[in-house]
Design a protein around this motif. Structure first.
Motif, mmCIF file in Angstrom:
data_model
loop_
_atom_site.group_PDB
_atom_site.id
_atom_site.type_symbol
_atom_site.label_atom_id
_atom_site.label_comp_id
_atom_site.label_asym_id
_atom_site.label_seq_id
_atom_site.Cartn_x
_atom_site.Cartn_y
_atom_site.Cartn_z
ATOM 1 N N TYR A 7 0.808 -1.228 0.000
ATOM 2 C CA TYR A 7 0.000 0.000 0.000
ATOM 3 C C TYR A 7 0.842 1.278 0.000
ATOM 4 O O TYR A 7 0.327 2.367 0.239
ATOM 5 N N ASN A 67 -0.872 5.405 -6.531
ATOM 6 C CA ASN A 67 -0.473 6.061 -5.288
ATOM 7 C C ASN A 67 -0.668 5.164 -4.070
ATOM 8 O O ASN A 67 -1.030 5.616 -2.987
ATOM 9 N N GLY A 68 -0.414 3.862 -4.271
ATOM 10 C CA GLY A 68 -0.501 2.896 -3.183
ATOM 11 C C GLY A 68 -1.858 2.247 -3.011
ATOM 12 O O GLY A 68 -2.019 1.350 -2.171
ATOM 13 N N MET A 69 -2.845 2.628 -3.814
ATOM 14 C CA MET A 69 -4.223 2.159 -3.607
ATOM 15 C C MET A 69 -4.627 1.004 -4.509
ATOM 16 O O MET A 69 -5.671 0.385 -4.297
ATOM 17 N N LEU A 91 -5.316 -2.514 -2.821
ATOM 18 C CA LEU A 91 -6.423 -2.381 -1.876
ATOM 19 C C LEU A 91 -7.761 -2.314 -2.610
ATOM 20 O O LEU A 91 -8.728 -2.998 -2.236
ATOM 21 N N LEU A 92 -7.841 -1.509 -3.654
ATOM 22 C CA LEU A 92 -9.091 -1.382 -4.404
ATOM 23 C C LEU A 92 -9.423 -2.667 -5.156
ATOM 24 O O LEU A 92 -10.599 -3.045 -5.275
ATOM 25 N N HIS A 134 -3.873 -1.087 5.994
ATOM 26 C CA HIS A 134 -3.515 -0.059 5.015
ATOM 27 C C HIS A 134 -2.689 1.024 5.678
ATOM 28 O O HIS A 134 -2.454 1.004 6.896
ATOM 29 N N GLN A 136 -5.012 6.312 4.310
ATOM 30 C CA GLN A 136 -5.847 5.703 3.270
ATOM 31 C C GLN A 136 -7.222 5.256 3.747
ATOM 32 O O GLN A 136 -8.038 4.808 2.946
ATOM 33 N N LYS A 139 -10.487 6.688 1.982
ATOM 34 C CA LYS A 139 -10.701 6.202 0.616
ATOM 35 C C LYS A 139 -11.209 4.758 0.620
ATOM 36 O O LYS A 139 -12.056 4.382 -0.199
ATOM 37 N N ILE A 140 -10.712 3.952 1.543
ATOM 38 C CA ILE A 140 -11.140 2.553 1.585
ATOM 39 C C ILE A 140 -12.558 2.438 2.126
ATOM 40 O O ILE A 140 -13.351 1.621 1.639
ATOM 41 N N ALA A 188 -14.710 3.229 -0.792
ATOM 42 C CA ALA A 188 -14.714 2.133 -1.770
ATOM 43 C C ALA A 188 -15.565 0.960 -1.290
ATOM 44 O O ALA A 188 -16.322 0.367 -2.065
#
Length: 282
Positions: A193, A219-221, A224-225, A245, A249, A252-253, A256
């Motif tokens: 991440y 950008n590290g996501m 995770l996404l 994470h 972050q 954002k998670i 999502a």
């Protein structure tokens, strides 16, 4: 030279080199050389070391001065009270990740079930959970064959027969293994991440850990996404997804997970007070 004097000199060298825990590092490395625990050092500090012990210890201290992680020098790290073999092919298990184990255990209230650990590395998360829930079937996967071999070795050493490991690029190999392709009650992951330009990549132990286990696109996501959008196909009807994470972050998670239809989405803080794990269920 006595062990006490040897430790004092080594700790001074490590402090000068910038170690945040010079005395502890020195004690752990000397304990490794002697095949003793740290408590033994306090009792027998006036013991004279042999030439071989001195030379071996000096070599380890020199490597530590260069920044090589203690866990790689000793080949082991304790996690959740379990002694795990480590290697430069995997991330070093960290105390903050125990937060992920605690949350998984709090959702595993039934005596039996199935948990999947994605990107298992040393097997730390999977084995910690398996040690606390012997009635559960635990599966850990990793894209690197070296990590799968290490996690399997750790399971065998700890005699945790309810945990199994296989090589898989996330979910790709699950359907090809009898029984493993069935849905899981809980899916956990500590995926890559960090952004490719994250300054932490040039600091401390992280400098020596495999980049493939640390860095993700977008950008590290990216990973995770990916897990947010694909894990639901491998979860039971009310199954939980738990993701570790970076501390920036979580928002954002949460978004999502909500957009993907997960319920009761929340983030949990780690030992340092940072939002470290975000979870939700179908």
């Amino acid at each position: 030279m006595s062990l006490d004097n040897l430790l004092t000199q080594a700790a001074q060298r490590l402090q000068t080199a910038g170690s945040s825990s010079p005395r502890i590092d020195a004690e752990v490395l000397l304990s490794h050389v002697l095949g003793r625990d740290r408590t033994w050092l306090y009792t027998w500090g006036d013991r004279e070391c042999t030439l071989w012990e001195h030379a071996r210890f000096d070599a380890l201290i020199a490597a530590r001065v260069q920044g090589v992680p203690v866990a790689y020098l000793t080949g082991e790290r304790e996690f959740w009270g379990l002694r795990l073999a480590t290697s430069p092919d995997t991330l070093i298990p960290r105390p903050d990740t125990e937060t992920l184990v605690e949350i998984a255990l709090s959702r595993a209230i039934q005596p039996t079930g199935r948990l999947l650990d994605l990107g298992t590395g040393t097997g730390a998360i999977a084995l910690a959970f398996a040690s606390e829930r012997p009635g559960w079937q635990v599966v850990g996967v990793d894209v690197r064959a070296e990590a799968v071999a290490l996690a399997t070795l750790n399971a065998q050493t700890l005699m945790l027969t309810n945990a199994a490991f296989l090589q898989s690029d996330w979910f790709s190999a699950l359907a090809t293994h009898d029984g493993i392709g069935q849905p899981f009650d809980i899916i956990v992951s500590n995926p890559p991440y960090l952004a490719v330009d994250d300054p932490h990549l040039g600091q401390g132990d992280v400098r020596f850990e495999p980049r493939s286990a640390l860095v993700a696109g977008a950008n590290g996501m990216a990973d995770l996404l990916y897990l947010v959008h694909h894990a639901q196909h491998y979860l039971t009807e009310a199954g939980w997804l738990l993701l570790e994470h970076g501390y920036t972050q979580a928002d954002k998670i949460r978004t999502a997970l909500g957009d993907a239809g997960y319920q009761n989405v929340e983030s949990v803080r780690d030992l340092g007070g940072h939002e470290r794990v975000t979870l939700g269920h179908l």
